[in-house]
Each structure stands twice: as C-alpha cells, then as structure tokens.
Design a protein around this motif. Structure first.
Motif, PDB file in Angstrom:
ATOM      1  N   LYS A  89       0.824  -1.206   0.000  1.00  0.00           N
ATOM      2  CA  LYS A  89       0.000   0.000   0.000  1.00  0.00           C
ATOM      3  C   LYS A  89       0.861   1.260   0.000  1.00  0.00           C
ATOM      4  O   LYS A  89       0.546   2.238  -0.678  1.00  0.00           O
ATOM      5  CB  LYS A  89      -0.937  -0.008   1.203  1.00  0.00           C
ATOM      6  CG  LYS A  89      -2.067  -1.021   1.106  1.00  0.00           C
ATOM      7  CD  LYS A  89      -2.998  -0.917   2.308  1.00  0.00           C
ATOM      8  CE  LYS A  89      -4.190  -1.854   2.158  1.00  0.00           C
ATOM      9  NZ  LYS A  89      -5.094  -1.751   3.330  1.00  0.00           N
ATOM     10  N   SER A  90       1.957   1.233   0.756  1.00  0.00           N
ATOM     11  CA  SER A  90       2.844   2.386   0.816  1.00  0.00           C
ATOM     12  C   SER A  90       3.477   2.659  -0.545  1.00  0.00           C
ATOM     13  O   SER A  90       3.502   3.806  -1.014  1.00  0.00           O
ATOM     14  CB  SER A  90       3.937   2.156   1.866  1.00  0.00           C
ATOM     15  OG  SER A  90       4.880   3.212   1.858  1.00  0.00           O
ATOM     16  N   LEU A  91       3.979   1.617  -1.197  1.00  0.00           N
ATOM     17  CA  LEU A  91       4.586   1.783  -2.514  1.00  0.00           C
ATOM     18  C   LEU A  91       3.573   2.289  -3.535  1.00  0.00           C
ATOM     19  O   LEU A  91       3.860   3.192  -4.328  1.00  0.00           O
ATOM     20  CB  LEU A  91       5.191   0.457  -2.988  1.00  0.00           C
ATOM     21  CG  LEU A  91       6.541   0.074  -2.387  1.00  0.00           C
ATOM     22  CD1 LEU A  91       6.848  -1.385  -2.663  1.00  0.00           C
ATOM     23  CD2 LEU A  91       7.650   0.964  -2.937  1.00  0.00           C
ATOM     24  N   LEU A  92       2.374   1.733  -3.512  1.00  0.00           N
ATOM     25  CA  LEU A  92       1.343   2.140  -4.464  1.00  0.00           C
ATOM     26  C   LEU A  92       0.928   3.595  -4.237  1.00  0.00           C
ATOM     27  O   LEU A  92       0.729   4.348  -5.199  1.00  0.00           O
ATOM     28  CB  LEU A  92       0.137   1.207  -4.356  1.00  0.00           C
ATOM     29  CG  LEU A  92       0.358  -0.209  -4.898  1.00  0.00           C
ATOM     30  CD1 LEU A  92      -0.779  -1.130  -4.489  1.00  0.00           C
ATOM     31  CD2 LEU A  92       0.491  -0.186  -6.419  1.00  0.00           C
ATOM     32  N   ALA A  93       0.813   3.990  -2.978  1.00  0.00           N
ATOM     33  CA  ALA A  93       0.444   5.374  -2.668  1.00  0.00           C
ATOM     34  C   ALA A  93       1.520   6.330  -3.165  1.00  0.00           C
ATOM     35  O   ALA A  93       1.219   7.385  -3.742  1.00  0.00           O
ATOM     36  CB  ALA A  93       0.238   5.541  -1.166  1.00  0.00           C
TER      37      ALA A  93
END
Length: 203
Positions: free
Chosen positions: A60-64
């Motif tokens: 989720k962090s990478l995608l955000a």
C-alpha cells in the motif's frame, strides 16, 4: 559493501542466506542513500519487487507513493497485481528477480541512478538553484509547478515542459539539456549554458 555481500553469498548456502537477508541490505541502502537526493529511507519507489515478499502495508505504501489509487482493492493478491502493473516498463523488462526486498531496492536504485531522462514529477518535486553566468542567484530557490507553471521572480508567470527529447523548455527560452548529477543522483538543467539550474532536495 554490496560487492562484499555478493562475494559472501558465493561461499556457501548458509552464507548466501545470510548475505541475501534483508537486514544487511537495508543498512546498506540507508547508508548509500543518506547523501543522495530524493532517496528517503524506504523501499525504493521504482523497484522491481515481483520476486520479493512484501507485506500488505508495504504494498500500500509503494502504491500510494506511485500515485496509484487503491479504491476498493484490499486483498494482497490484488495489491501485488497493482504493484506489478505500476512498475515502470524500463524496470520490469530488466527482470531483476531478486527475492530480498531490500536487495532489490539497492539494485534497482543503482540502476536508476544512471537514468538520464528526468520526469515531470521529479522536476516538480525538487527546488532549483539558478546559476546564471556562473553566479548563484540570491533570489531563492526556483520551483516548477507540476501543472506546468513557473513563476519567475524577474519575469512573472510563464510555462515549462519537457519536450520529446527530454529537454527542459520554458516559454521564450531555448530548450535546455538535462543530465544526472552522478555525485548526489540529483539533476542539472542547462549544464554548460549561461542559465543552469541544480536540483535541491528540501525533504
């Protein structure tokens, strides 16, 4: 360093498992990136993690950070697909295939440091020190907005963009070449010209 870890991995299976574990590579990343621009102490934004094990929060962090809107995506399998689909073609085509997420971060960041074409997001992220005829401007750092607007302290509002050759173009100004600064992984716009901008990372 990276060469020592790779040499250690070739000695025996036991040492390979140790050398390929996340902890030494994470420490190496943090040490290596401490003096590099736009390199926060997180998994490398444009890494290839197709062979690595990531947690849901890491996905989720990478995608955000990649600007991907998750919407109703909550399942890990769906997050991994979104992560794969948002990986730059120039990265995914190289097929790093590294199981350690931090080793993958290190390898992909090193490869990216040789990239010579800046993105519009990077232009907007940095602040820029103008060096005019060899003299640094005393009027503060310049900022090129993501919407293509630039407000010059001398000439007021104008526009900017990157042309199809990757050159930096401002309205009324000859296109300026863009190149990587190998010392800090930042960028230089207009190197060798009377109007040069050097990236500054304020983060």
């Amino acid at each position: 360093d990276a060469k020592a870890l790779c040499a250690c991995a070739a000695v025996s299976p036991a040492l390979r498992a140790l050398a390929d574990s996340d902890d030494p590579w994470m420490a190496l990343c943090f040490s290596r990136w401490a003096t590099r621009q736009n390199m926060p102490p997180e998994l490398f934004l444009h890494g290839d993690y197709s062979a690595a094990r990531l947690s849901v929060s890491e996905c989720k962090s990478l995608l955000a950070r990649r600007g991907v809107r998750l919407g109703h995506i909550t399942e890990k399998a769906e997050l991994l697909v979104a992560l794969r689909d948002s990986t730059l073609p120039s990265v995914s085509q190289r097929k790093f295939g590294i199981r350690s997420k931090w080793k993958a971060s290190y390898a992909c960041a090193e490869a990216d440091s040789t990239r010579q074409r800046i993105t519009e997001d990077e232009v907007a992220y940095f602040r820029w020190q103008l060096i005019y005829h060899g003299q640094p401007s005393k009027m503060g750092f310049r900022q090129f907005q993501r919407n293509g607007v630039y407000v010059s302290p001398h000439f007021g509002e104008t526009t900017w963009h990157l042309n199809h050759d990757g050159m930096f173009v401002m309205e009324g100004v000859e296109p300026l070449p863009v190149q990587r600064n190998p010392h800090n992984w930042g960028w230089i716009i207009g190197a060798g010209t009377a109007t040069m901008y050097m990236s500054v990372d304020l983060a």
